[in-house]
Each structure stands twice: as structure tokens, then as C-alpha cells.
Design a protein around this motif. Structure first.
Motif, PDB file in Angstrom:
ATOM      1  N   GLU A 190       1.032  -1.447   0.309  1.00  7.75           N
ATOM      2  CA  GLU A 190       0.012  -0.201  -0.201  1.00  7.75           C
ATOM      3  C   GLU A 190       1.029   1.340  -0.384  1.00  7.75           C
ATOM      4  O   GLU A 190       0.551   2.167  -0.527  1.00  7.75           O
ATOM      5  CB  GLU A 190      -0.511  -0.096   1.287  1.00  7.75           C
ATOM      6  N   GLN A 191       2.304   0.911   0.564  1.00  8.00           N
ATOM      7  CA  GLN A 191       3.324   2.044   0.534  1.00  8.00           C
ATOM      8  C   GLN A 191       3.946   2.607  -0.624  1.00  8.00           C
ATOM      9  O   GLN A 191       3.749   3.714  -1.167  1.00  8.00           O
ATOM     10  CB  GLN A 191       4.120   1.797   1.638  1.00  8.00           C
ATOM     11  N   TYR A 242       2.289   1.361  -3.811  1.00 10.29           N
ATOM     12  CA  TYR A 242       1.395   1.942  -4.107  1.00 10.29           C
ATOM     13  C   TYR A 242       0.801   3.780  -3.955  1.00 10.29           C
ATOM     14  O   TYR A 242       1.004   4.782  -5.290  1.00 10.29           O
ATOM     15  CB  TYR A 242       0.166   1.451  -4.258  1.00 10.29           C
ATOM     16  N   TYR A 243       1.293   3.877  -3.063  1.00 16.31           N
ATOM     17  CA  TYR A 243       0.667   5.586  -2.627  1.00 16.31           C
ATOM     18  C   TYR A 243       1.718   6.370  -3.166  1.00 16.31           C
ATOM     19  O   TYR A 243       1.396   7.022  -3.471  1.00 16.31           O
ATOM     20  CB  TYR A 243       0.582   6.150  -0.908  1.00 16.31           C
ATOM     21  N   LEU A 244       2.906   5.831  -2.798  1.00 14.25           N
ATOM     22  CA  LEU A 244       4.228   7.259  -3.591  1.00 14.25           C
ATOM     23  C   LEU A 244       4.036   6.715  -4.813  1.00 14.25           C
ATOM     24  O   LEU A 244       4.130   8.073  -5.994  1.00 14.25           O
ATOM     25  CB  LEU A 244       5.051   6.607  -2.773  1.00 14.25           C
ATOM     26  N   MET A 245       3.940   5.442  -5.806  1.00 18.06           N
ATOM     27  CA  MET A 245       3.180   5.577  -6.881  1.00 18.06           C
ATOM     28  C   MET A 245       2.817   6.051  -7.907  1.00 18.06           C
ATOM     29  O   MET A 245       3.258   7.143  -8.722  1.00 18.06           O
ATOM     30  CB  MET A 245       3.911   3.843  -7.374  1.00 18.06           C
ATOM     31  N   THR A 290       2.549   4.934 -11.606  1.00 21.40           N
ATOM     32  CA  THR A 290       3.793   5.710 -11.813  1.00 21.40           C
ATOM     33  C   THR A 290       3.446   6.195 -12.989  1.00 21.40           C
ATOM     34  O   THR A 290       3.417   6.993 -13.182  1.00 21.40           O
ATOM     35  CB  THR A 290       4.942   5.135 -12.015  1.00 21.40           C
ATOM     36  N   PHE A 333      -5.618  10.571  -1.976  1.00 22.66           N
ATOM     37  CA  PHE A 333      -6.528   9.311  -1.122  1.00 22.66           C
ATOM     38  C   PHE A 333      -7.364   9.674   0.126  1.00 22.66           C
ATOM     39  O   PHE A 333      -7.215  11.156   0.645  1.00 22.66           O
ATOM     40  CB  PHE A 333      -5.461   9.008  -0.196  1.00 22.66           C
ATOM     41  N   MET A 335      -1.328   7.013   3.032  1.00 21.48           N
ATOM     42  CA  MET A 335      -0.703   6.195   4.303  1.00 21.48           C
ATOM     43  C   MET A 335       0.595   7.095   4.567  1.00 21.48           C
ATOM     44  O   MET A 335       1.375   8.049   4.084  1.00 21.48           O
ATOM     45  CB  MET A 335       0.037   5.653   2.888  1.00 21.48           C
ATOM     46  N   ILE A 364       4.234   6.621   5.527  1.00 24.40           N
ATOM     47  CA  ILE A 364       5.728   6.262   5.311  1.00 24.40           C
ATOM     48  C   ILE A 364       6.530   7.086   6.468  1.00 24.40           C
ATOM     49  O   ILE A 364       6.860   8.089   6.011  1.00 24.40           O
ATOM     50  CB  ILE A 364       5.954   6.966   3.796  1.00 24.40           C
TER      51      ILE A 364
END
Lengths: 455, 248
Positions: free
Chosen positions: A403-404, A406-409, B73, B84, B88, B90
Motif C-alpha cells: 500500500e505504501q 502504491y501510494y508513492l507511485m 507511476t 486518498f 498512507m 511513510i
């Protein structure tokens, strides 16, 4: 910087492969040592021969003690300026960025090439304050009293098979003495380079921080890749006297054919502080558990350990802390990253003696798995023989969170970039303790190594 | 133009979207409303390329480029941004570092790269619009942030990346009135400035106090059952989703 290159140089002394009494006598003779040191070495050799290989931990059966060089000298004497160092060796350290680092942010530098320290420097104002920073062989000759008072008192030859080996054939390493209340603001760095194939490097480091002093010692290690086994078996002894503070930072990036089996131990007196910052990125097998003996009241110990194991690597690391006095505190933070089929293991012990009071300890080990076949093991031991103790322990093993990623992507980062950030975030608690230049280098090394290693 | 054609998708072999069609032109604001479980958030996930959300039929394209099979990407680099519902955390990764990498990856409107110093200045300008402090920019990405802080951070990221199409998934949940005003003020501003296509996913009508849509779509059981202007919202307020007459 790329450390995988070989330097062509003809040694001035190269003892034949293999280890016997004559090897030990030759080393001692070449160094013009006092007879007590020769006796010490010979006793250690007997201990080494008598001791069995460790029956626990990684497989060490590929080490062939008869197929190693135990002593290589590449120049006749140590130099005080880079200009005097033979061009081949000087270029080696230039390529590793050492002289530049020395100019920019270090208090002093020592460079060891194979068995001997080839270059040493210390800022003049520190010399004037009585700070000693030399190779350990010179210290034996120049400062015999202080040397004999501390040498092998924290790590006796009989401690383990590899401390016995080191005691028999030790050569080079750093000797540091910081006088009372002297604070060495910028780090002292030692750089260890193995160049020859099948080389054994056995440096011996001894640091004495007298009352109320401070020092940050940084060591870096590299070697070229040979697919022929090399061995690095160092011993490090540190004495933190009353109210002193020592930080010992290691950035180990040996090539993937080096067995790195190191014994590190520190004795801490009243109100002293010892900090190990131990980063292990390279080597085939590393076994290293820096230990801290909190001997005086109010003493504090901290071990921050980072291990990165990629395919073919086994990082077996951790820390040991002994609370031998009241009002002592300790912390171990271990972070490991395993990629490909890499294996990383945390092995730790915190021991609290009976009768001591007001002791605090906290152990945190976090492992991150990047590959489908990567492995992380955790063996934490806490032995408490006292009642007045506050002990905390946390251990986690996790994979890179999808999920992390995916989030950054979704922000537009590539998968490699996203994973790189997540890993550097994971190791940040350790990386932020490094001098800035090393933290940058650490992140860069990991970035190169991890490209395409997403499982 | 962000074009979604007859989109079917499933999660764990369960069909969630059952033929979604709609088109967002630059400069338009669309609101997608619907009851819980109607597939609104899955639509957002499907558009952004979330792993595990399997597109079984149909297509998605951005300005004529088919992105149905592209990874998140590529979609982001073409100018799609998803804010979102639950951003998330990080740990250990600074917001400004992550965002600079993202900024320097994108290829629209130009592939201009910013140095750390220049990016920092640019980031601060955008943060000021939202009343975000400098210290927040140094913090780690959403680590330990409150719900409201996370939402603001999403909007900041959107402003910095200046996408062509944005999907705001339940952006209004977890925000107080002041924060809502700031967030939607910023959304309105970028809507006014650029030709940005905006999709707001929500189940609160109150959002209309802050934003005026060109189109409202009602989603029920994986399909858009009705589309219209903002007057549609009035109907829902009066009779709930069940009373929407899909035959009109």
C-alpha cells in the motif's frame, strides 16, 4: 564511490601463506617487538589452535586457514603526508575519497593497506592538547606504559577463536588516547583496505577516553571482489573512563568474499557513555556483536545497528550489554534489510546482574524483507537477576508494504524510487546518527544495491 | 480529456464496477455521489491503477493515451492525481524529499526539473496557500499526522504536482469547517487557473457549499445510474438515493 578495484603494487614484505609459530615469530621480529608481546602472541596461537570453530551461527567451513596471507607490508614505513605515500596506494585512497574527507571534516585520518597503517595524521591543535592518534604498533613502542595497562584487558585472547587468532597475528589498527576533559569535536577516521586476494587482515584497535573526554571514531572498510576468500578478524577494545563519552561508528562495505569476524568490547566507568553505531553492508559473512560493560554507576550504553544482506550475504550481528552497576541504562536498536536470498540475523544479549538497582534497558529490533527468498532471524536474550529493572523489548519483521508502494507511485515515483524511499525511511533512525557525509553515502550505496530487487 | 469507457472491475473475484462510463474535460468539475458500498472508492482505485483492483473490461485514457494497463507511476506522470481518503504513513521519509522526486519525474506541462533549493522555494509558496507551516514540510510523510493534517498534505501534494486531472476521494471527511474552506478554496483556485478536470467523490451534500460542480453523477451498485447538474443533489437531499428516478 566504487570500491571494487585492484591496486597493482609489489609488497616489500609478504610472508608465505599459512599460520604456524614461525609466522608469528616473523611478524613480531619484523615489528621489533618487546619479548612480552612475542610471548603474548605465541600463547594466543596455542589458544587459537586449541579452540574449536563456533558451533552456532553462520557456516564458516569455507575458511581455509592454510590458504591465507597473514602479513603483507606494502611500504617500509608510515607516512605523515600523502605526498610521501607510494602513488599506487595514494591513488587507492584518493579513489575512495579519503584525503578529501580529511581536508573537509575530519580531525585526523589513518589509512591501513593490508597489514600496516600507511598514513596517519592528526590536527595540530589536538596533538598539542595531548591527544594520541597513532597506529597500534607504534603505540606499543612509544607509549609502553599506557599500552600495557589496557591492551587485551577488555578482550583477552581466550575470549573466542577469532580473538585468539587476532592476538597471535595482530598488525595495525588505531591507538587513541584522549586526555581528561578534551573534546575532539570532529571525527577521527580510520580506513581499512584489503587489496590482495586471500588476505587476512587482523588490525587491533585500542581507544582510551580519559575522564570527561569525548571522541567520535569512524572506521570504513572496503576490498575489491576476488571470489577467493579473505578474512578480516579485528579486535577493538574501548575504555570509557568516568564521565567520558565515546561514539564508535563503523561503515563496513567489504566485498562479497570477505569473512568479517570481529570482536568489539567496551568498558564504561561511572557516568560514562558508550555508543556503537554499526553499519554492515558488505562481506560474505559478518559475525559481530559489539558489547558494552556498564561497570560504574550512572553509565549508559547504546548500540545502533544496521545490517543489509543481499543475495549470498549473511549478516549475523547484534549487541551485548552487561549492567554491572546500579543506575545504568542501555538501548539497542537493530534494523536489518534482507534482499534477494540474503540472510540477516539479530543476536543480542542484555544481562542485568543481581543486586544492581534502577536499571533501564530497551531493545528494539526491526527487520525488513525485500525479496521472496530473503530471511530475517531474531534471537534476543534478556537475562535479569535483579528486581529493580525496567526492561522493554520490541521485535518486528515486515515486508515492504504494498500500500505504501502504491501510494508513492500514485505521486509519480517509480517502483524502485518508492522502494528506495521506504527502505531509507526504515533505516533513518540509524542513518540520522551518522555524520552527514556518511549518511549520504549510505543511502547511495543502498540505492545502487537495491535497484530491481523488488520481490 | 479523461475518458472512462464501459469499465468493469473486480476485487478478489467480486465484481464491483459494472460498466462505468463518463468523460471529464479539462476545466470541468464532476461530483460522484452514492451510498456506502456503491463502488465510488473502487472507481478511484481503478483509475489510479491500484494493485488488486482488476480491470476485466473497458478502458481508461488520458488525453487520448490508453492507460488501462499502465502502472500508477505512468498514470501519475501523464497528469493524473488521486487524493486518498486514507493517505498512507511513510515513516522516515520526508514530505519534501518524496515530493521533489515526484515533481522531477513528471513530464507535463514540461519536463522541467527543479534543484533542491528551487524546489524548496516552490514548495513553500504552495504551502502558504494552504496555511501549512515550514516545520510540517520537514516532517515525515503523514507519519503521526492527524486526519486533517493528512488531508491538507494531500492537497498540498496536488498543488505542487499541478496535475491535469484530479480525483478527490472523500477529501472532506475528517476536516473541520475552516480546513474545508481552505482546501476547497485551493481546489477552486487551481480549477480557475488551469484547465483542470476535477472529480470529487463524496457522500456528503455539504460539499456543495464549497464547490460548484458542472456535473453530478449518482453511483449505485457499481454503475452511474443518473447524471445531471447540481440540482440532482437537491433531489438526494429530499429523498435519498432510493428515490432517484433512473428512468428520466
Amino acid at each position: 564511490m566504487n570500491s571494487n578495484f585492484k591496486t597493482k603494487i609489489t609488497p616489500t614484505v609478504k610472508l608465505d601463506k599459512g599460520l604456524n609459530e614461525e609466522t608469528v615469530r616473523s611478524i613480531s621480529r619484523l615489528k621489533n617487538e618487546p619479548s612480552w608481546m612475542l610471548e603474548f602472541r605465541l600463547k594466543a596461537l596455542a589458544l587459537f589452535n586449541a579452540k574449536k570453530m563456533p558451533a552456532w551461527g553462520p557456516d564458516l567451513s569455507a575458511i581455509n586457514f592454510d590458504d591465507l596471507y597473514y602479513y603483507i607490508r606494502s611500504q617500509d614505513e608510515q607516512k605523515k603526508s600523502w605526498a610521501e605515500v607510494p602513488a599506487e596506494i595514494k591513488n587507492t585512497f584518493e579513489r575512495l575519497g579519503i584525503p578529501q574527507a580529511e581536508r573537509e571534516y575530519l580531525s585526523g585520518v589513518e589509512a591501513q593497506f593490508e597489514s600496516e597503517v600507511v598514513y596517519g595524521s592528526l590536527k595540530k591543535e589536538l596533538e598539542e592538547k595531548g591527544v594520541i592518534f597513532s597506529d597500534t604498533d607504534s603505540a606499543l613502542q612509544k607509549y609502553p606504559e599506557i599500552f600495557q595497562k589496557y591492551f587485551a584487558k577488555a578482550v583477552p585472547p581466550a575470549d573466542n577463536k577469532f580473538s585468539a587468532l587476532n592476538s597471535a597475528v595482530w598488525s595495525g589498527g588505531s591507538f587513541i588516547y584522549v586526555p581528561p576533559n578534551v573534546r575532539v569535536a570532529m571525527p577521527l577516521q580510520a580506513y581499512f583496505r584489503i587489496n590482495e586476494r586471500n588476505m587476512g587482515q587482523f588490525e587491533r584497535t585500542l581507544i582510551i577516553a580519559d575522564c570527561g573526554s569525548y571522541i567520535n571514531y569512524v572506521e570504513g572498510c572496503t576490498a575489491p571482489v576476488y571470489s577467493a576468500t579473505s578474512l578480516h578478524a579485528a579486535v577493538v577494545e574501548i575504555f570509557v573512563e568516568e564521565g567520558a563519552r565515546v561514539r564508535y561508528t563503523t561503515i563496513q562495505n567489504w566485498s562479497g568474499d570477505v569473512y568479517n569476524l570481529v570482536t568489539k568490547r567496551s568498558f564504561v566507568a561511572k557516568n560514562g557513555v558508550m555508543e556503537w553505531v554499526d553499519c554492515n553492508l558488505g562481506s560474505k559473512v559478518t559475525m559481530k556483536y559489539p558489547s558494552i560493560y556498564l561497570k560504574g554507576e550512572g553509565a549508559r550504553g547504546e548500540t545502533l545497528s544496521l545490517a543489509y544482506a543481499k543475495a549470498g550475504q549473511n549478516q549475523d550481528v547484534g549487541g551485548k550489554i552487561f549492567h554491572l552497576a546500579s543506575d545504568t541504562s542501555s538501548r539497542i536498536v537493530s534494523k536489518s534489510v534482507s534482499a534477494g536470498s540474503g540472510v540477516s540475523t539479530y543476536r543480542g544479549l542484555v544481562k542485568i546482574s543481581s543486586g544492581v538497582k534502577d536499571v533501564k534497558t530497551n531493545v528494539i529490533c526491526n527487520a525488513l524483507l525485500l525479496g521472496k527468498n530473503s530471511v530475517a532471524n531474531t534471537y534476543p536474550f534478556i537475562e535479569i537477576a535483579s528486581r529493580d529493572v525496567s526492561a522493554g523489548h520490541e521485535a518486528t519483521v515486515s515486508k515492504v508494504d504494498e500500500e505504501q508502494l502504491y501510494y508513492l507511485m500514485t505521486r509519480g515515483l517509480s517502483k524502485d524510487q518508492a522502494q528506495g524511499l521506504i527502505v531509507s525511511g526504515f533505516i533513518e533512525p540509524i542513518a540520522k546518527e551518522l555524520p552527514m557525509e556518511y549518511a549520504v553515502e549510505l543511502n547511495r550505496l543502498l540505492e545502487i544495491d537495491m535497484k530491481g530487487s523488488v520481490g | 480529456m479523461l475518458e472512462i469507457k464501459n469499465l468493469f472491475c473486480s476485487i478478489n473475484n467480486k465484481e464491483i464496477l459494472k460498466g462505468v462510463d463518463f468523460t471529464i474535460n479539462p476545466g470541468e468539475t464532476h461530483i460522484i455521489m452514492g451510498p456506502n458500498g456503491s463502488g465510488k472508492s473502487t472507481l478511484a482505485s481503478a483509475l489510479s491503477g491500484k494493485p488488486g483492483v482488476i480491470l476485466t473490461s473497458g478502458s481508461i485514457s488520458i488525453d487520448g493515451v490508453d492507460i488501462t494497463k499502465e502502472n500508477p507511476t505512468k498514470r501519475a506522470n501523464l497528469g493524473l492525481f488521486l487524493a486518498f481518503q486514507y493517505p498512507m504513513e511513510i515513516p522516515g521519509v520526508s514530505l519534501s524529499n518524496a515530493l521533489r522526486l515526484a515533481y522531477n519525474n513528471k513530464t507535463y506541462p514540461t519536463d522541467q526539473k527543479l534543484s533542491p533549493v528551487k524546489f524548496r522555494k516552490y514548495l513553500k509558496e504552495k504551502a502558504e496557500i494552504l496555511g501549512i507551516s515550514d516545520s510540517f514540510l520537514e516532517r515525515n510523510l503523514n507519519e503521526g499526522a492527524s486526519g486533517g493534517e493528512k488531508k491538507k498534505s494531500e492537497i498540498l501534494q496536488m498543488l505542487v504536482l499541478s496535475p491535469k486531472y484530479v480525483i478527490l476521494d472523500e477529501v472532506d471527511s475528517g476536516l473541520d469547517v475552516d480546513a474545508l474552506k481552505k482546501v476547497f478554496g485551493a481546489i477552486r483556485d487551481i480549477g480557475d487557473v488551469g484547465d483542470i478536470g476535477i472529480v470529487v467523490i463524496t457522500h456528503y451534500q455539504r460539499i456543495l457549499k464549497y464547490i460548484t460542480p458542472d456535473f453530478v453523477h449518482i453511483m449505485v451498485e457499481g454503475k452511474i445510474v443518473k447524471s445531471g447538474g447540481s440540482d440532482l443533489v437537491q433531489q438526494i437531499e429530499e429523498g435519498g438515493y432510493q428515490k432517484i428516478d433512473v428512468r428520466e
